[in-house]
Design an enzyme around this catalytic site. Structure first.
Site, PDB file in Angstrom:
ATOM      1  CE  LYS A   1      -3.838  -2.468   2.659  1.00 26.58           C
ATOM      2  NZ  LYS A   1      -4.876  -1.939   1.482  1.00 26.58           N
TER       3      LYS A   1
ATOM      4  NE  ARG B   1     -12.148  -8.411  -0.979  1.00 28.63           N
ATOM      5  CZ  ARG B   1     -12.345  -7.308  -2.080  1.00 28.63           C
ATOM      6  NH1 ARG B   1     -12.705  -7.624  -3.044  1.00 28.63           N
ATOM      7  NH2 ARG B   1     -12.284  -6.033  -1.344  1.00 28.63           N
TER       8      ARG B   1
END
Length: 532
Positions: free
Chosen positions: A305, A379
């Site tokens: 990131k 997820r």
């Protein structure tokens, strides 16, 4: 002789500054005040409210009922001084000093107009929200005086006033030295001139639960890893007779939790699968299952990131923090409901064991998953937990997690995204969010997005689509594959996990702990309608 004369002149110059003694005042020791009331330190603060209607021609300002009562007690001083200043609007305040012998300082906060009510377009009870804002800014304004007690009036709703005051006076300063700490809310916050102590207690507990979630989110990642998070869960929950089970990576592997194992092995910190169980109802009552994403630090793996995002990734376990706080609040309130909390705790770090682009994993549902983008790890954890939650035959499943960054550009900090397969559950969630001021916005759970995550040659589904956009909806469509026939709500809280201090006047800059209060309120409403 010359030096002697100079010294005489010097003495005379000094003597002219001495106060001449008067013959009318007898000489004696200085007088002292012996009245204990006048000598007492007045370190109590008071928060009152004032309404202001701009449409009234003459004087559109009026004090609340408690404000008028206090104004009579102090001989009209409050109103006389308030009229000398511009009347505070909603979000503004004024501070007055030495109005009576009890309170050293009184804050008068603006409530806006008296005509505020439920706004269907805004999906918000604007009256309650105005009370939270007034109580919040008033209590925070008095903090700089270091009061021992801050009394806050109810403004017509004690629960909302307690929420605003408790949320606004909290700030994370755990690791600052005492000399560098700012003014901390050590003062007790109490209800003034109202008998609704039950509503005040409920509001204070809801806010304290959200503050607990904020505290966990703010903890540095080198202090809050999966092991320390599990220890905190044991310390906070076991004393309330909540069962806490801590399971290792080997247990998860034996239950075919491929996503949890793949993510957890990327870090030297061992992953832990924590289950918390609160039994407030009989054993035959089907539970609510709460699932919280618990990535204590999310680097993005090989899909590293950007630096700006990494600075906030200590709070990527916001979902797990909310679930812990919600379950603890239910136990303190002794709600007649059964709750199963599932907290998959791990770190995602770039290493030789982290998930790679193109990896394929499987879980107990029997579906293979293609890891198209490794940084979409949350997820995978939730998917494993959704499959495992079916063992409890749940009444409903709620999962909370920071999933998709794109919500910042679509919703900002106004509301978190909500996906659900149950109209009934959505009605309860929507009503609860409009009452707490922590709004949700329903997003589409369409087959269109399912086709995007099923567009995969190497596995049954992919953890995201080939396109860059619509990732939040893609995530919900992915999770839907593992829900089966349970009633299910998915909260994507990426955009509301952090605030710069401008979204809500009663939330200071930092992590928010949302949507803790909304889920607690939803449980109250389900219990009131005998749905649990």
């Amino acid at each position: 002789m010359f030096h002697y004369r100079n010294s005489i002149r010097c003495i005379r110059c000094i003597s002219q500054f001495k106060i001449p003694r008067s013959d009318c005042v007898s000489y004696g020791p200085p007088k002292r005040v012996n009245d204990p009331k006048l000598c007492a330190i007045r370190d109590k603060g008071l928060v009152l409210g004032v309404y202001f209607n701009e449409n009234v021609k003459d004087d559109g300002a009026i004090l609340t009922a408690s404000g008028q009562k206090y104004d009579k007690q102090c001989g009209g001083k409050l109103w006389n001084q308030l009229k000398l200043t511009p009347i505070p609007r909603l979000g503004e305040y004024r501070i007055f000093y030495d109005l009576d012998s009890t309170y050293g300082y009184v804050a008068v906060a603006g409530l806006g107009t008296e005509c505020l009510s439920f706004n269907t377009i805004e999906q918000l009870d604007e009256s309650k929200e105005a009370i939270r804002i007034a109580a919040g800014i008033g209590a925070r304004a008095l903090q700089k005086f270091k009061p021992s007690v801050i009394h806050v009036e109810s403004f017509g709703n004690a629960e909302a006033a307690a929420e605003g005051a408790t949320l606004s006076t909290w700030k994370f300063q755990e690791y600052k030295s005492p000399s560098n700490k700012e003014i901390v809310p050590n003062a007790e916050i109490e209800l003034f001139d109202d008998c609704d102590f039950y509503g005040w207690k409920i509001g204070a507990l809801k806010a304290a639960s959200q503050n607990l979630a904020r505290y966990l989110q703010e903890m540095p990642p080198n202090y809050l890893n999966p092991t320390s998070f599990a220890k905190i869960a044991v310390e906070l929950l076991c004393e309330l007779n909540i069962n806490v089970e801590i399971k290792t990576q080997g247990w998860a592997a034996s239950h075919e939790m491929g996503g949890f194992v793949a993510i957890g092995k990327s870090s030297i910190q061992p992953p832990l699968y924590v289950e918390i169980s609160y039994f407030g109802a009989d054993e035959c009552t089907r539970p609510i299952v709460l699932i919280g994403k618990g990535v204590t630090f999310d680097s993005g793996s090989l899909d590293l990131k950007p630096m700006r995002d990494l600075m906030l990734m200590k709070g990527d376990m916001a979902g797990a923090a909310c679930v812990l706080a919600i379950t603890r609040a239910a136990a303190i309130l002794k709600l007649p409901v059964n709750i199963r909390g599932i907290l998959p705790l791990c770190e995602l770090m770039p290493s030789g064991r982290c998930p790679k682009f193109g990896d394929v994993i499987s879980n107990a549902h029997g579906k293979s998953i293609h890891i198209r983008v490794p940084s979409r790890e949350g997820r995978l954890l939730i998917a494993d937990s959704l499959v495992y939650a079916r063992n409890y035959w749940p009444k409903a499943i709620l999962d909370i997690g920071t999933m998709s960054k794109e919500l910042i550009y679509s919703l900002g900090g106004a509301a978190c995204a909500c996906y659900t397969n149950s109209e009934e559950l959505f009605c309860y969630v929507s009503t609860a969010s409009s009452q707490t001021g922590d709004r949700i916005w329903r997003m589409p759970l369409w087959k269109y997005y399912e086709e995007r995550i099923k567009d995969c040659e190497t596995a049954d589904v992919a953890n995201t689509s080939r396109d860059d956009f619509g990732d939040s909806a893609n995530c919900a469509a992915f999770l839907k594959q593992f829900v089966c026939d349970s009633k299910w709500v998915h909260f994507d809280t990426y955009n509301v996990a952090y605030t710069r201090g401008h979204d809500f006047p009663y939330l200071q800059r930092g992590m928010t702990g949302r949507p803790t209060r909304t889920v607690i309120e939803m449980m109250f409403q389900l219990l009131a309608d005998s749905k649990l």
